[in-house]
Design a protein around this motif. Structure first.
Motif, PDB file in Angstrom:
ATOM      1  N   UNK A 256     -29.310  -5.043 -17.757  1.00 23.30           N
ATOM      2  CA  UNK A 256     -28.163  -5.889 -17.435  1.00 23.30           C
ATOM      3  C   UNK A 256     -28.261  -6.395 -15.999  1.00 23.30           C
ATOM      4  N   UNK A 257     -27.581  -7.486 -15.723  1.00 28.09           N
ATOM      5  CA  UNK A 257     -27.443  -7.956 -14.345  1.00 28.09           C
ATOM      6  C   UNK A 257     -26.360  -7.124 -13.658  1.00 28.09           C
ATOM      7  N   UNK A 258     -26.293  -7.226 -12.351  1.00 31.81           N
ATOM      8  CA  UNK A 258     -25.243  -6.490 -11.633  1.00 31.81           C
ATOM      9  C   UNK A 258     -23.859  -7.011 -11.992  1.00 31.81           C
ATOM     10  N   UNK A 259     -23.756  -8.305 -12.273  1.00 25.37           N
ATOM     11  CA  UNK A 259     -22.461  -8.848 -12.697  1.00 25.37           C
ATOM     12  C   UNK A 259     -22.044  -8.263 -14.047  1.00 25.37           C
ATOM     13  N   UNK A 260     -22.982  -8.175 -14.989  1.00 26.99           N
ATOM     14  CA  UNK A 260     -22.682  -7.587 -16.301  1.00 26.99           C
ATOM     15  C   UNK A 260     -22.345  -6.099 -16.176  1.00 26.99           C
ATOM     16  N   UNK A 261     -23.085  -5.406 -15.338  1.00 29.99           N
ATOM     17  CA  UNK A 261     -22.816  -3.985 -15.097  1.00 29.99           C
ATOM     18  C   UNK A 261     -21.416  -3.791 -14.519  1.00 29.99           C
ATOM     19  N   UNK A 262     -21.053  -4.633 -13.564  1.00 30.11           N
ATOM     20  CA  UNK A 262     -19.735  -4.541 -12.938  1.00 30.11           C
ATOM     21  C   UNK A 262     -18.625  -4.750 -13.960  1.00 30.11           C
ATOM     22  N   UNK A 263     -18.830  -5.708 -14.873  1.00 33.86           N
ATOM     23  CA  UNK A 263     -17.826  -5.966 -15.913  1.00 33.86           C
ATOM     24  C   UNK A 263     -17.661  -4.765 -16.825  1.00 33.86           C
ATOM     25  N   UNK A 264     -18.776  -4.159 -17.224  1.00 36.37           N
ATOM     26  CA  UNK A 264     -18.708  -3.002 -18.110  1.00 36.37           C
ATOM     27  C   UNK A 264     -18.033  -1.803 -17.431  1.00 36.37           C
ATOM     28  N   UNK A 265     -18.289  -1.631 -16.143  1.00 41.07           N
ATOM     29  CA  UNK A 265     -17.758  -0.473 -15.433  1.00 41.07           C
ATOM     30  C   UNK A 265     -16.375  -0.718 -14.826  1.00 41.07           C
ATOM     31  N   UNK A 266     -15.906  -1.971 -14.878  1.00 40.41           N
ATOM     32  CA  UNK A 266     -14.567  -2.284 -14.383  1.00 40.41           C
ATOM     33  C   UNK A 266     -14.442  -2.257 -12.877  1.00 40.41           C
ATOM     34  N   UNK A 267     -15.527  -2.619 -12.180  1.00 45.85           N
ATOM     35  CA  UNK A 267     -15.531  -2.583 -10.720  1.00 45.85           C
ATOM     36  C   UNK A 267     -16.168  -3.860 -10.191  1.00 45.85           C
ATOM     37  N   UNK A 268     -16.117  -4.045  -8.877  1.00 45.61           N
ATOM     38  CA  UNK A 268     -16.698  -5.228  -8.250  1.00 45.61           C
ATOM     39  C   UNK A 268     -18.221  -5.139  -8.224  1.00 45.61           C
ATOM     40  N   UNK A 269     -18.869  -6.291  -8.188  1.00 41.57           N
ATOM     41  CA  UNK A 269     -20.322  -6.299  -8.129  1.00 41.57           C
ATOM     42  C   UNK A 269     -20.835  -5.618  -6.868  1.00 41.57           C
ATOM     43  N   UNK A 270     -20.137  -5.805  -5.758  1.00 44.93           N
ATOM     44  CA  UNK A 270     -20.552  -5.154  -4.508  1.00 44.93           C
ATOM     45  C   UNK A 270     -20.483  -3.632  -4.631  1.00 44.93           C
ATOM     46  N   UNK A 271     -19.521  -3.146  -5.409  1.00 48.22           N
ATOM     47  CA  UNK A 271     -19.421  -1.704  -5.630  1.00 48.22           C
ATOM     48  C   UNK A 271     -20.587  -1.217  -6.474  1.00 48.22           C
ATOM     49  N   UNK A 272     -20.956  -2.007  -7.491  1.00 45.92           N
ATOM     50  CA  UNK A 272     -22.130  -1.667  -8.300  1.00 45.92           C
ATOM     51  C   UNK A 272     -23.364  -1.567  -7.414  1.00 45.92           C
ATOM     52  N   UNK A 273     -23.533  -2.527  -6.517  1.00 46.59           N
ATOM     53  CA  UNK A 273     -24.689  -2.523  -5.622  1.00 46.59           C
ATOM     54  C   UNK A 273     -24.742  -1.246  -4.803  1.00 46.59           C
ATOM     55  N   UNK A 274     -23.609  -0.842  -4.253  1.00 50.26           N
ATOM     56  CA  UNK A 274     -23.562   0.363  -3.425  1.00 50.26           C
ATOM     57  C   UNK A 274     -23.868   1.623  -4.243  1.00 50.26           C
ATOM     58  N   UNK A 275     -23.291   1.710  -5.445  1.00 52.62           N
ATOM     59  CA  UNK A 275     -23.525   2.880  -6.304  1.00 52.62           C
ATOM     60  C   UNK A 275     -24.988   2.943  -6.719  1.00 52.62           C
ATOM     61  N   UNK A 276     -25.537   1.783  -7.102  1.00 55.27           N
ATOM     62  CA  UNK A 276     -26.920   1.704  -7.562  1.00 55.27           C
ATOM     63  C   UNK A 276     -27.902   2.091  -6.454  1.00 55.27           C
ATOM     64  N   UNK A 277     -27.654   1.614  -5.243  1.00 54.28           N
ATOM     65  CA  UNK A 277     -28.526   1.953  -4.123  1.00 54.28           C
ATOM     66  C   UNK A 277     -28.496   3.449  -3.843  1.00 54.28           C
ATOM     67  N   UNK A 278     -27.320   4.043  -3.932  1.00 58.12           N
ATOM     68  CA  UNK A 278     -27.207   5.495  -3.748  1.00 58.12           C
ATOM     69  C   UNK A 278     -27.978   6.247  -4.824  1.00 58.12           C
ATOM     70  N   UNK A 279     -27.852   5.788  -6.069  1.00 58.73           N
ATOM     71  CA  UNK A 279     -28.560   6.439  -7.176  1.00 58.73           C
ATOM     72  C   UNK A 279     -30.071   6.340  -7.010  1.00 58.73           C
ATOM     73  N   UNK A 280     -30.554   5.166  -6.614  1.00 62.13           N
ATOM     74  CA  UNK A 280     -31.998   4.989  -6.429  1.00 62.13           C
ATOM     75  C   UNK A 280     -32.528   5.870  -5.297  1.00 62.13           C
ATOM     76  N   UNK A 281     -31.774   6.005  -4.226  1.00 60.55           N
ATOM     77  CA  UNK A 281     -32.199   6.891  -3.127  1.00 60.55           C
ATOM     78  C   UNK A 281     -32.327   8.323  -3.608  1.00 60.55           C
ATOM     79  N   UNK A 282     -31.402   8.741  -4.466  1.00 64.50           N
ATOM     80  CA  UNK A 282     -31.436  10.111  -4.985  1.00 64.50           C
ATOM     81  C   UNK A 282     -32.640  10.328  -5.901  1.00 64.50           C
TER      82      UNK A 282
END
Length: 265
Positions: free
Chosen positions: A48-74
């Motif tokens: 999915x794109x970050x926009x599609x991910x944000x829609x599914x999770x009910x959050x802003x795209x910028x929030x998806x970006x922050x969560x995703x970056x944290x997950x990738x670092x881990x």
């Protein structure tokens, strides 16, 4: 005063909760939250794109970006340094898991779920096709319903039970992945039980159920068909709005049902 975080919608619980290097590591494990895991699943596995991910999770795209970056670092931390990776907690809420037609339980009632087949306790949690739900009030069963499951695999089934408002599960054999999922959902496990489902639910309601706290899978030796390790129950999780010990603020609003917050956040 910091702004409260919104709960992030996730599709369900994972089937696998722990990943370890072949060599024993004495480093502190890396803990990935379920909302972080969901971004990895949606973006990297589902494409999915970050926009599609944000829609599914009910959050802003910028929030998806922050969560995703944290997950990738881990993930990088675990892979590069050979640390154990655990999936636990987070600021999330499950979708309805196909439980909209299930009758809501009464306020203050306990709901017991039993793996069910032809009146008996079905012995393999990850393959159960029906649950029988029993609502208990003052030590007596006051309502019953049989519901088909929505999905296969222990992660999906644990998510289904949480969405169905189950407080306890009676079953036969159950693997470690399922036990982790149930603990995360705040559902008390009573494993290793055989016989009639109605009799077992009545015994639990009355506080006399005999069960095996070390119940394991036994139909494929040491490994279940889905590839999870059989093991022991790891205790109970905490659920916002339920009575499982400490209640954690979900970040949505006071008393928001189903939303969990990672311990320590």
């Amino acid at each position: 005063m910091p702004r409260k975080q919104r709960c992030r919608w996730i599709e369900g619980y994972p089937d696998h909760w722990e990943f370890s290097p072949e060599e024993i590591s004495h480093e502190e494990p890396v803990v990935m939250t379920l909302d972080e895991f969901e971004t990895i699943r949606l973006l990297d596995r589902e494409g999915l794109t970050q926009e599609q991910c944000a829609e599914k999770m009910g959050i802003a795209r910028t929030t998806v970006t922050a969560i995703y970056e944290s997950a990738r670092r881990k993930v990088a931390d675990a892979l590069v340094d050979g640390k154990q990776l655990l999936i636990r907690g987070g600021n999330y809420q499950l979708n309805d898991q196909g439980t909209k037609n299930i009758i809501q339980k009464g306020t203050g009632n306990m709901r017991i779920a039993v793996t069910y087949e032809n009146g008996e306790i079905f012995q393999h949690f990850g393959h159960t096709e029906q649950f029988k739900l029993y609502d208990v009030e003052d030590g007596k069963i006051v309502a019953e319903q049989i519901v088909p499951t929505n999905g296969s695999g222990h992660g999906a089934l644990a998510g289904f039970l949480k969405a169905a408002q189950a407080d306890a599960l009676i079953c036969g054999g159950i693997g470690m992945g399922a036990q982790n999922a149930l603990a995360e959902a705040g559902i008390k496990l009573y494993g290793g039980v055989t016989g009639a489902a109605d009799a077992a639910a009545k015994a639990l309601a009355e506080g006399t159920l005999q069960y095996d706290p070390d119940a394991k899978c036994d139909h494929h030796g040491h490994h279940h068909g889905e590839g999870h390790d059989c093991g022991h129950h790891h205790g109970e999780g905490h659920v916002c709005g339920h009575h499982h010990g400490e209640v954690h603020a979900c970040g949505h609003q006071e008393g928001d049902e189903g939303c969990r917050r990672h311990h320590g956040e």
